[in-house]
Design a protein around this motif. Structure first.
Motif, PDB file in Angstrom:
ATOM      1  N   PHE A  38     -16.272 -26.814  45.864  1.00 10.09           N
ATOM      2  CA  PHE A  38     -16.070 -26.760  47.313  1.00 10.09           C
ATOM      3  C   PHE A  38     -14.714 -26.141  47.638  1.00 10.09           C
ATOM      4  O   PHE A  38     -14.606 -25.269  48.498  1.00 10.09           O
ATOM      5  N   THR A  39     -13.680 -26.595  46.946  1.00 14.35           N
ATOM      6  CA  THR A  39     -12.328 -26.110  47.199  1.00 14.35           C
ATOM      7  C   THR A  39     -12.215 -24.615  46.937  1.00 14.35           C
ATOM      8  O   THR A  39     -11.618 -23.886  47.730  1.00 14.35           O
ATOM      9  N   GLN A  40     -12.795 -24.150  45.850  1.00 11.37           N
ATOM     10  CA  GLN A  40     -12.742 -22.723  45.524  1.00 11.37           C
ATOM     11  C   GLN A  40     -13.476 -21.901  46.574  1.00 11.37           C
ATOM     12  O   GLN A  40     -12.979 -20.861  47.012  1.00 11.37           O
ATOM     13  N   LYS A  41     -14.647 -22.362  46.976  1.00 15.47           N
ATOM     14  CA  LYS A  41     -15.417 -21.640  47.983  1.00 15.47           C
ATOM     15  C   LYS A  41     -14.691 -21.649  49.325  1.00 15.47           C
ATOM     16  O   LYS A  41     -14.613 -20.632  50.014  1.00 15.47           O
ATOM     17  N   ALA A  42     -14.141 -22.799  49.697  1.00 13.65           N
ATOM     18  CA  ALA A  42     -13.416 -22.912  50.966  1.00 13.65           C
ATOM     19  C   ALA A  42     -12.190 -21.997  50.975  1.00 13.65           C
ATOM     20  O   ALA A  42     -11.906 -21.362  51.995  1.00 13.65           O
ATOM     21  N   ASP A  43     -11.472 -21.919  49.864  1.00 16.90           N
ATOM     22  CA  ASP A  43     -10.304 -21.035  49.794  1.00 16.90           C
ATOM     23  C   ASP A  43     -10.699 -19.580  50.027  1.00 16.90           C
ATOM     24  O   ASP A  43     -10.010 -18.843  50.733  1.00 16.90           O
ATOM     25  N   LYS A  44     -11.802 -19.171  49.440  1.00 18.50           N
ATOM     26  CA  LYS A  44     -12.291 -17.800  49.619  1.00 18.50           C
ATOM     27  C   LYS A  44     -12.666 -17.538  51.084  1.00 18.50           C
ATOM     28  O   LYS A  44     -12.298 -16.515  51.657  1.00 18.50           O
ATOM     29  N   VAL A  45     -13.366 -18.484  51.683  1.00 17.12           N
ATOM     30  CA  VAL A  45     -13.793 -18.342  53.082  1.00 17.12           C
ATOM     31  C   VAL A  45     -12.574 -18.341  54.007  1.00 17.12           C
ATOM     32  O   VAL A  45     -12.498 -17.538  54.947  1.00 17.12           O
ATOM     33  N   LEU A  46     -11.602 -19.201  53.749  1.00 14.34           N
ATOM     34  CA  LEU A  46     -10.396 -19.249  54.580  1.00 14.34           C
ATOM     35  C   LEU A  46      -9.609 -17.956  54.478  1.00 14.34           C
ATOM     36  O   LEU A  46      -9.018 -17.496  55.470  1.00 14.34           O
ATOM     37  N   HIS A  47      -9.606 -17.340  53.314  1.00 14.27           N
ATOM     38  CA  HIS A  47      -8.936 -16.041  53.153  1.00 14.27           C
ATOM     39  C   HIS A  47      -9.625 -14.992  54.037  1.00 14.27           C
ATOM     40  O   HIS A  47      -8.953 -14.192  54.698  1.00 14.27           O
ATOM     41  N   GLN A  48     -10.948 -15.002  54.054  1.00 11.99           N
ATOM     42  CA  GLN A  48     -11.692 -14.077  54.910  1.00 11.99           C
ATOM     43  C   GLN A  48     -11.409 -14.360  56.385  1.00 11.99           C
ATOM     44  O   GLN A  48     -11.247 -13.443  57.196  1.00 11.99           O
ATOM     45  N   MET A  49     -11.356 -15.632  56.730  1.00 12.21           N
ATOM     46  CA  MET A  49     -11.076 -16.013  58.115  1.00 12.21           C
ATOM     47  C   MET A  49      -9.672 -15.598  58.531  1.00 12.21           C
ATOM     48  O   MET A  49      -9.455 -15.197  59.681  1.00 12.21           O
ATOM     49  N   ALA A  50      -8.712 -15.681  57.614  1.00 12.95           N
ATOM     50  CA  ALA A  50      -7.339 -15.278  57.928  1.00 12.95           C
ATOM     51  C   ALA A  50      -7.305 -13.814  58.342  1.00 12.95           C
ATOM     52  O   ALA A  50      -6.575 -13.437  59.266  1.00 12.95           O
ATOM     53  N   GLY A  51      -8.097 -12.990  57.679  1.00 12.88           N
ATOM     54  CA  GLY A  51      -8.186 -11.578  58.054  1.00 12.88           C
ATOM     55  C   GLY A  51      -8.765 -11.408  59.448  1.00 12.88           C
ATOM     56  O   GLY A  51      -8.291 -10.569  60.227  1.00 12.88           O
ATOM     57  N   GLN A  52      -9.783 -12.193  59.773  1.00 13.49           N
ATOM     58  CA  GLN A  52     -10.379 -12.124  61.104  1.00 13.49           C
ATOM     59  C   GLN A  52      -9.387 -12.566  62.175  1.00 13.49           C
ATOM     60  O   GLN A  52      -9.311 -11.975  63.257  1.00 13.49           O
ATOM     61  N   VAL A  53      -8.631 -13.620  61.873  1.00  8.20           N
ATOM     62  CA  VAL A  53      -7.635 -14.125  62.822  1.00  8.20           C
ATOM     63  C   VAL A  53      -6.566 -13.064  63.067  1.00  8.20           C
ATOM     64  O   VAL A  53      -6.185 -12.801  64.213  1.00  8.20           O
ATOM     65  N   LEU A  54      -6.094 -12.440  62.014  1.00 11.84           N
ATOM     66  CA  LEU A  54      -5.074 -11.394  62.142  1.00 11.84           C
ATOM     67  C   LEU A  54      -5.587 -10.242  62.998  1.00 11.84           C
ATOM     68  O   LEU A  54      -4.882  -9.753  63.888  1.00 11.84           O
ATOM     69  N   GLN A  55      -6.813  -9.835  62.756  1.00 11.77           N
ATOM     70  CA  GLN A  55      -7.411  -8.751  63.531  1.00 11.77           C
ATOM     71  C   GLN A  55      -7.537  -9.141  65.007  1.00 11.77           C
ATOM     72  O   GLN A  55      -7.243  -8.341  65.902  1.00 11.77           O
ATOM     73  N   PHE A  56      -7.943 -10.377  65.270  1.00  8.34           N
ATOM     74  CA  PHE A  56      -8.085 -10.840  66.647  1.00  8.34           C
ATOM     75  C   PHE A  56      -6.721 -10.873  67.340  1.00  8.34           C
ATOM     76  O   PHE A  56      -6.592 -10.464  68.496  1.00  8.34           O
ATOM     77  N   LYS A  57      -5.708 -11.361  66.626  1.00  6.99           N
ATOM     78  CA  LYS A  57      -4.364 -11.427  67.209  1.00  6.99           C
ATOM     79  C   LYS A  57      -3.850 -10.041  67.569  1.00  6.99           C
ATOM     80  O   LYS A  57      -3.144  -9.879  68.567  1.00  6.99           O
ATOM     81  N   ARG A  58      -4.171  -9.050  66.766  1.00 11.49           N
ATOM     82  CA  ARG A  58      -3.704  -7.684  67.026  1.00 11.49           C
ATOM     83  C   ARG A  58      -4.348  -7.078  68.263  1.00 11.49           C
ATOM     84  O   ARG A  58      -3.735  -6.267  68.940  1.00 11.49           O
ATOM     85  N   SER A  59      -5.576  -7.475  68.541  1.00 14.03           N
ATOM     86  CA  SER A  59      -6.302  -6.851  69.645  1.00 14.03           C
ATOM     87  C   SER A  59      -6.330  -7.690  70.925  1.00 14.03           C
ATOM     88  O   SER A  59      -6.848  -7.239  71.938  1.00 14.03           O
ATOM     89  N   HIS A  60      -5.773  -8.895  70.885  1.00 10.79           N
ATOM     90  CA  HIS A  60      -5.780  -9.769  72.060  1.00 10.79           C
ATOM     91  C   HIS A  60      -4.399 -10.377  72.266  1.00 10.79           C
ATOM     92  O   HIS A  60      -3.742 -10.785  71.314  1.00 10.79           O
ATOM     93  N   SER A  61      -4.016 -10.460  73.515  1.00 15.98           N
ATOM     94  CA  SER A  61      -2.762 -11.107  73.863  1.00 15.98           C
ATOM     95  C   SER A  61      -3.032 -12.606  74.009  1.00 15.98           C
ATOM     96  O   SER A  61      -3.785 -13.020  74.895  1.00 15.98           O
TER      97      SER A  61
END
Length: 100
Positions: A38-61
């Motif tokens: 679970f921990t390994q899978k969650a870490d991988k998913v959270l890494h993917q989510m971090a990329g999505q969050v960064l992209q959202f922050k760049r395009s939204h105030s």
């Protein structure tokens, strides 16, 4: 008009719910919470989510209100998906840190 846009958190709420849905779908089938798989899978998913969050922050105030609405939508979408309340709180804290 500028004041009203400060309170328009529709996109932030939508993204928060989307992010929670992404997490839940990516974690299916869910191994036992807290075990190594679970921990390994969650870490991988959270890494993917971090990329999505960064992209959202760049395009939204995102002001404080919008960040709060995003986090709230994320948390309650996780809870609606039957994610353990303690774990959904932990994930929401992770999100708040990454939103900045």
């Amino acid at each position: 008009m500028i004041i009203f846009s400060w309170f328009d958190a529709a996109e932030a709420k939508k993204f928060g719910a989307h992010l929670a849905q992404f997490f839940v779908q990516a974690m299916l089938p869910t191994p036992s919470y807290g075990d190594k798989a679970f921990t390994q899978k969650a870490d991988k998913v959270l890494h993917q989510m971090a990329g999505q969050v960064l992209q959202f922050k760049r395009s939204h105030s995102l002001n404080t209100y919008k960040k709060a609405q995003l986090g709230n939508a994320f948390k309650w979408a996780l809870r609606d998906a039957q994610v353990d309340p303690d774990y959904s709180d932990k994930l929401t804290k992770w999100l708040v840190i990454h939103i900045g």
